[in-house]
Design an enzyme around this catalytic site. Sequence first.
Site: not given
Ligand code: ATP
Length: 320
Positions: A11, A23-24, A72, A103, A126-128, A130, A172
Amino acid sequence: MQRIAVLTSGGDSPGMNAAIRAVVRKAIYHGLEVIGIQRGFSGFIEADMGPLNLSSVADIIHRGGTMLRTARSEEFKSIKGRAKAYANVERFGIQGLVVIGGDGSLKGADIFHREYQLPVIGVPGTIDNDIAGTDFSIGFDTAINTVVEAINKIRDTATSHERTFILEVMGRECGYIALMAGLAGGAESILIPELDFSIDEICEKLYRGYKRGKLHSIIIVAEGAASGLEIGRQIRDRTGLETKVTILGHLQRGGTPTAFDRILASRMGAKAVELLMSGYHKHMVGMVDGRIVAHPLEAAFQEAKPVDLEIYNLAGVLSI
Ligand code: ATP
């Protein structure tokens, strides 16, 4: 190390742009080249990437969302998908990777490192809020300010109409947004997924408030705790009070980042580059007690972030 890459994943959150900029610019300052990967791990797999220079990241520090876009990617969860991504690591000569995301994204980065040993540094975005190992993730502060602004507005109409308002917020499985925005907004009750709650107690509190002349009540429900609509229905059924439900939804993810998020993102983004240059190869950056620190990457997803009981209890005392 000569060339690193950066991507945003999961997200989007306000402040991700400030992190990319850091970073850049930090990398270029130290003579490194930077590749920007579009659409998270999807762009990594599809070679949707190209060089970034100082002006690529001009005029973005104040913008919400992410200039690299995010996604995602189910494909990255497969060995085959990650093998395609690694082919691009070789093709583009990438020697280190900064992953800005939640995460799930940091977990994906960790798995990729285990398979291909590419040095990776995770930046919690992430805004969460978490993610364990950091007091704050990028975007959380902006999100709670957005929620507090909504509470202020709802409070005006709630007072005028003497109603009970239920506000469902994001997060979440984590109650941080609800908890902190609830405390800052003076909510009567805060429902979070980490702790049990009783509708009877919430209703009693409402009665007590109305008896002593309170004109309105605001209840904050974290999306992981319950549905705001359902809580509204249950309170109405039990008390006969008129309840109105607002689901804030995705507007919590947007908006210009607060100064806090911009500073956090700038510090974390710069630290990620420093870590890569110092030979750290599988770490995340975090903010602990005001300092930017490095943890092993798995700290981000192996433990759940504990709920802040002190804040929860304080919110209860102050809304008695
Ligand atoms: P948010 O907290 O905002 O939802 P997030 O990073 O936790 O962000 P996820 O959808 O859980 O969002 O993960 C983002 C992407 O990271 C996934 O679409 C996938 O490409 C990759 N990813 C997540 N879990 C795995 C995993 N177990 N193995 C490989 N890639 C992963």
